[in-house]
Design an enzyme around this catalytic site. Structure first.
Site, PDB file in Angstrom:
ATOM      1  N   LYS A 110      75.408 -48.854  67.826  1.00  0.00           N
ATOM      2  CA  LYS A 110      76.792 -49.072  67.932  1.00  0.00           C
ATOM      3  C   LYS A 110      77.505 -48.705  69.266  1.00  0.00           C
ATOM      4  O   LYS A 110      76.758 -47.960  70.155  1.00  0.00           O
ATOM      5  CB  LYS A 110      77.593 -48.517  66.883  1.00  0.00           C
ATOM      6  CG  LYS A 110      77.257 -46.867  66.466  1.00  0.00           C
ATOM      7  CD  LYS A 110      78.130 -46.323  65.514  1.00  0.00           C
ATOM      8  CE  LYS A 110      78.043 -44.698  65.640  1.00  0.00           C
ATOM      9  NZ  LYS A 110      76.965 -44.489  64.585  1.00  0.00           N
ATOM     10  N   ASP A 162      78.777 -43.849  70.998  1.00  0.00           N
ATOM     11  CA  ASP A 162      78.463 -44.950  70.149  1.00  0.00           C
ATOM     12  C   ASP A 162      79.613 -45.259  69.198  1.00  0.00           C
ATOM     13  O   ASP A 162      79.917 -46.509  68.741  1.00  0.00           O
ATOM     14  CB  ASP A 162      77.129 -45.051  69.413  1.00  0.00           C
ATOM     15  CG  ASP A 162      77.032 -43.650  68.554  1.00  0.00           C
ATOM     16  OD1 ASP A 162      77.956 -42.993  68.629  1.00  0.00           O
ATOM     17  OD2 ASP A 162      76.132 -43.520  67.845  1.00  0.00           O
ATOM     18  N   ARG A 163      80.633 -44.337  68.928  1.00  0.00           N
ATOM     19  CA  ARG A 163      81.699 -44.517  68.223  1.00  0.00           C
ATOM     20  C   ARG A 163      83.183 -44.958  68.896  1.00  0.00           C
ATOM     21  O   ARG A 163      83.079 -44.580  69.935  1.00  0.00           O
ATOM     22  CB  ARG A 163      82.024 -43.605  67.370  1.00  0.00           C
ATOM     23  CG  ARG A 163      81.131 -43.180  66.284  1.00  0.00           C
ATOM     24  CD  ARG A 163      81.566 -41.701  65.489  1.00  0.00           C
ATOM     25  NE  ARG A 163      80.680 -41.532  64.814  1.00  0.00           N
ATOM     26  CZ  ARG A 163      80.566 -40.939  63.349  1.00  0.00           C
ATOM     27  NH1 ARG A 163      81.719 -40.700  63.259  1.00  0.00           N
ATOM     28  NH2 ARG A 163      79.566 -40.836  62.625  1.00  0.00           N
ATOM     29  N   ASP A 217      83.091 -41.060  70.996  1.00  0.00           N
ATOM     30  CA  ASP A 217      82.590 -39.744  70.379  1.00  0.00           C
ATOM     31  C   ASP A 217      81.684 -39.125  71.231  1.00  0.00           C
ATOM     32  O   ASP A 217      81.347 -39.721  72.342  1.00  0.00           O
ATOM     33  CB  ASP A 217      82.140 -39.981  68.972  1.00  0.00           C
ATOM     34  CG  ASP A 217      80.616 -40.682  68.899  1.00  0.00           C
ATOM     35  OD1 ASP A 217      80.412 -41.415  70.094  1.00  0.00           O
ATOM     36  OD2 ASP A 217      79.591 -40.430  68.120  1.00  0.00           O
ATOM     37  N   ASP A 265      78.300 -38.954  71.740  1.00  0.00           N
ATOM     38  CA  ASP A 265      77.415 -39.698  72.542  1.00  0.00           C
ATOM     39  C   ASP A 265      77.634 -41.261  72.783  1.00  0.00           C
ATOM     40  O   ASP A 265      76.895 -42.003  73.256  1.00  0.00           O
ATOM     41  CB  ASP A 265      75.945 -39.537  71.745  1.00  0.00           C
ATOM     42  CG  ASP A 265      75.922 -40.414  70.436  1.00  0.00           C
ATOM     43  OD1 ASP A 265      77.307 -40.361  69.898  1.00  0.00           O
ATOM     44  OD2 ASP A 265      75.116 -40.844  69.868  1.00  0.00           O
ATOM     45  N   SER A 293      75.523 -36.216  68.136  1.00  0.00           N
ATOM     46  CA  SER A 293      76.829 -37.532  68.163  1.00  0.00           C
ATOM     47  C   SER A 293      77.872 -36.776  68.079  1.00  0.00           C
ATOM     48  O   SER A 293      78.544 -36.209  68.917  1.00  0.00           O
ATOM     49  CB  SER A 293      76.425 -38.437  67.038  1.00  0.00           C
ATOM     50  OG  SER A 293      77.101 -39.608  67.086  1.00  0.00           O
ATOM     51  N   HIS A 294      78.530 -36.940  67.017  1.00  0.00           N
ATOM     52  CA  HIS A 294      80.164 -36.739  66.659  1.00  0.00           C
ATOM     53  C   HIS A 294      80.123 -35.350  66.291  1.00  0.00           C
ATOM     54  O   HIS A 294      81.368 -34.819  65.957  1.00  0.00           O
ATOM     55  CB  HIS A 294      80.809 -37.406  65.646  1.00  0.00           C
ATOM     56  CG  HIS A 294      80.157 -37.526  64.219  1.00  0.00           C
ATOM     57  ND1 HIS A 294      78.959 -38.040  64.161  1.00  0.00           N
ATOM     58  CD2 HIS A 294      80.434 -36.778  63.083  1.00  0.00           C
ATOM     59  CE1 HIS A 294      78.548 -37.909  62.886  1.00  0.00           C
ATOM     60  NE2 HIS A 294      79.721 -37.168  62.323  1.00  0.00           N
TER      61      HIS A 294
HETATM   62  C1  VG1 Z   1      77.928 -40.668  59.616  1.00  0.00           C
HETATM   63  C2  VG1 Z   1      78.667 -42.205  59.323  1.00  0.00           C
HETATM   64  C3  VG1 Z   1      77.669 -43.185  59.514  1.00  0.00           C
HETATM   65  C4  VG1 Z   1      77.281 -43.186  60.709  1.00  0.00           C
HETATM   66  C5  VG1 Z   1      76.469 -41.762  61.087  1.00  0.00           C
HETATM   67  C6  VG1 Z   1      75.920 -41.771  62.446  1.00  0.00           C
HETATM   68  O1  VG1 Z   1      76.756 -40.612  58.628  1.00  0.00           O
HETATM   69  O2  VG1 Z   1      79.242 -42.053  57.833  1.00  0.00           O
HETATM   70  O3  VG1 Z   1      78.416 -44.347  59.297  1.00  0.00           O
HETATM   71  O4  VG1 Z   1      76.010 -44.147  61.081  1.00  0.00           O
HETATM   72  O5  VG1 Z   1      77.440 -40.649  60.767  1.00  0.00           O
HETATM   73  O6  VG1 Z   1      76.845 -41.718  63.364  1.00  0.00           O
HETATM   74  P1  VG1 Z   1      77.086 -39.580  57.376  1.00  0.00           P
HETATM   75  O7  VG1 Z   1      75.682 -39.819  56.693  1.00  0.00           O
HETATM   76  O8  VG1 Z   1      77.527 -38.233  57.736  1.00  0.00           O
HETATM   77  O9  VG1 Z   1      78.157 -40.377  56.500  1.00  0.00           O
HETATM   78  V1  VG1 Z   1      76.787 -41.047  64.903  1.00  0.00           V
HETATM   79  O10 VG1 Z   1      77.898 -41.595  65.984  1.00  0.00           O
HETATM   80  O11 VG1 Z   1      77.145 -39.693  64.274  1.00  0.00           O
HETATM   81  O12 VG1 Z   1      75.296 -41.304  65.424  1.00  0.00           O
HETATM   82 CO    CO Z   2      77.488 -41.023  67.840  1.00  0.00          CO
END
Ligand code: VG1
Ligand code: CO
Length: 539
Positions: free
Chosen positions: A375, A280-281, A276, A278, A112-113
């Site tokens: 998302k 979704d953000r 981001d 993948d 993801s990010h």
């Molecule tokens: C983070 C964010 C959370 C989000 C998750 C996955 O998690 O705070 O809101 O759902 O990333 O996002 P954490 O546990 O690091 O706070 V993604 O776009 O990385 O799938």
């Molecule tokens: Co993501």
């Protein structure tokens, strides 16, 4: 030929907030990836007749991981895989393909990010028949399996050509390679009024979309430039790169600073968005203006009636506990039910499936609706463009009017990164122990109303989740503390601050939260315990 390979269990394959995330080099250790996939397969049980969707965000090791996955799926008796061309598929596009084809779930290879590349991170997001990532009850079983695994099955065969669209076979398994963008575009056309958006761009409206060298570049070019008519070059960093060009593909004030600076410069376009790794953000910017994700969710909710797919009404809304209360005020005034869940999109899935909510979002630049079970970055941008097209107002006007109507939640998140896990765990457990003593205590102008862990009881499956520690103040201010569940090394402490104002609407967020930040640091003894005098990321 099917081979059974002897393996030794790794003890650390526990999924976090969004799937399994590790350093790429950890994932590339002998049998590491295979162990995890076999543990998922073992947990599912009988794979005969099962159909899964497969794709990834194109990061380093993606292509190799997908080949290994295909060979394991065939060896384990999976009926069919639907795979994005060249192994690419954004997380939201994947969820759509899963739901559209009534599959048994899917695998998106992405961290993801998190940064990518050989020295970055790699990850696996596993979704079930809901099209959303599995609940903790399932990931716990997978984890248990991964700790005792002794062998896995894999086909011994050449790699599959994923550049060719259409159907091919590996043993008894069918493989359908699809254009990952096509179905996604069709879904967006069924939600939004594309003609209205075309008119907006025809009238000279300008935008910039930053794909951050990640998966949404091709989606954004097709939708914003080719179909809607945004000028060529509106989509930047549009080619997905294995290391995201060295970027941290996390669209926020820190990691998408280029885009923020551009939007606060003389050259700014009318609108800007970013996604981001993948897809979704989303981040939303107007000319010289940034919209917090919490405000964005409130604004989308207040304007649902402008969107064809929602104009006849929505069931309700939900936010994660760490997200500001802005959306709750909109919901209350509009007689919409609202829910507050732990951090992580998987907690919205039951609410969507049981028709309790339609819209939902998180402060971490995530928003979405029940069109899928993840998302959705591009969806959020199309929603904003639709509001602009329908109202003729700027991003700033739309946001300021929302504050006037509902009050403004000054909101910011402060991340303390790279902490020693023992120090971070102890900080949280000591803080939790201290919470009952805080009620009634005064810190400058702030008096504690109540302090407790956030506990969620899922109304659908009755599971209970504890996530984060919350201090509420009598003047509608709030501090939330959580440890991140998406990192691959050390610990990240997230401190979320909110302060509600009904009259004083034009102040600088950081200044408005400065005193609260001091209190947050003091109460949790952040400097004393971590040595950090300030956060690494403010967003
Ligand atoms: C983070 C964010 C959370 C989000 C998750 C996955 O998690 O705070 O809101 O759902 O990333 O996002 P954490 O546990 O690091 O706070 V993604 O776009 O990385 O799938
Ligand atoms: Co993501």
């Amino acid at each position: 030929m099917i081979k059974t390979i002897k393996t030794t269990a790794y003890g650390d394959q526990k999924m976090g907030t969004g799937g399994l995330r590790k350093k790429t080099k950890v994932m590339m250790q002998p049998n590491y990836f295979e162990n995890f996939i076999q543990s998922v397969f073992n947990t599912i049980g009988d794979l005969k007749g099962k159909v899964f969707v497969v794709g990834g965000d194109g990061r380093f090791f993606n292509a190799e991981a997908i080949q290994r996955f295909i060979k394991m799926a065939a060896a384990n008796g999976v009926k069919k895989l639907i795979i994005g061309q060249n192994g690419f598929m954004s997380t939201p596009a994947g969820s759509n393909v899963m739901l559209k084809n009534h599959t048994d779930g899917g695998f998106i290879f992405s961290a993801s990010h998190n940064p990518g590349g050989e020295n970055g991170d790699f990850g696996v997001k596993y979704a079930n028949h809901t099209g959303g990532q599995v609940p903790t009850s399932v990931s716990d079983k997978i984890y248990a399996n991964s700790k005792t695994i002794t062998e896995y099955k894999i086909m011994d065969c050449p790699n599959i050509d994923l550049s060719k669209l259409g159907t091919q076979h590996l043993g008894d398994m069918e493989i359908e390679v699809i254009d990952p963008v096509k179905d996604y575009v069709e879904m967006m056309e069924s939600i939004f009024d594309f003609d209205a958006l075309k008119k907006l761009f025809k009238s000279g409206f300008t935008m910039r979309f930053d794909a951050m060298n990640a998966v949404t570049g091709p989606y954004a070019i097709r939708i914003f430039e080719d179909i809607l008519g945004a000028s060529k070059g509106s989509v930047i960093r549009a080619v997905p790169l294995p290391d995201f060009g060295g970027l941290h593909p996390d669209p926020n004030l820190t990691y998408a600073k280029d885009l923020v600076d551009f939007m606060f410069s003389d050259k700014a376009t009318d609108f800007a968005g970013a996604n981001d790794g993948d897809g979704d953000r989303n981040m939303i910017l107007g000319k010289h203006f940034f919209v917090t994700p919490s405000d964005s969710l409130a604004i989308l909710t207040d304007n649902y009636h402008l969107i064809p797919a929602y104009k006849n009404g929505i069931y309700g809304v939900a936010k994660s506990a760490a997200t500001s209360t802005a959306v709750c005020r909109v919901a209350a005034k509009n007689n919409l039910p609202y829910y507050v869940v732990p951090t992580g999109w998987k907690y919205f899935v039951n609410l969507m499936d049981s028709k309790r909510i339609t819209l939902c979002g998180e402060e971490s630049f995530g928003s979405g609706s029940s069109h899928i079970r993840e998302k959705d970055g591009i969806w959020a941008i199309l929603f904003w463009l639709s509001i602009i097209a329908a109202t003729g107002k700027t991003v700033e006007q739309i946001t300021r009017e929302n504050w006037k109507k509902y009050g403004r939640s000054y909101y910011m998140r402060f991340d303390f990164e790279g902490l020693d896990t023992t120090v971070a765990d102890k900080l949280m457990s000591d803080l939790e122990a201290k919470l009952p003593t805080l009620a009634g205590k005064k810190f400058g102008d702030y008096e504690v109303k109540q302090a407790a862990p956030f506990v969620y009881n899922d109304p659908v499956d009755n599971s209970t989740t504890k996530n984060g520690l919350v201090i509420d103040f009598t003047n509608d201010a709030k501090i939330t503390y959580r440890l991140s569940g998406t990192g691959s090394t050390g610990a990240t402490l997230r401190v979320y601050l909110e302060r509600l104002e009904y009259n004083d609407l034009d102040q600088d967020t950081f200044s408005m939260l400065q005193e609260l930040l001091k209190i947050a640091m003091q109460v949790a003894e952040i400097t004393e315990r971590t040595g950090k005098t300030k956060a690494d990321v403010n967003t």
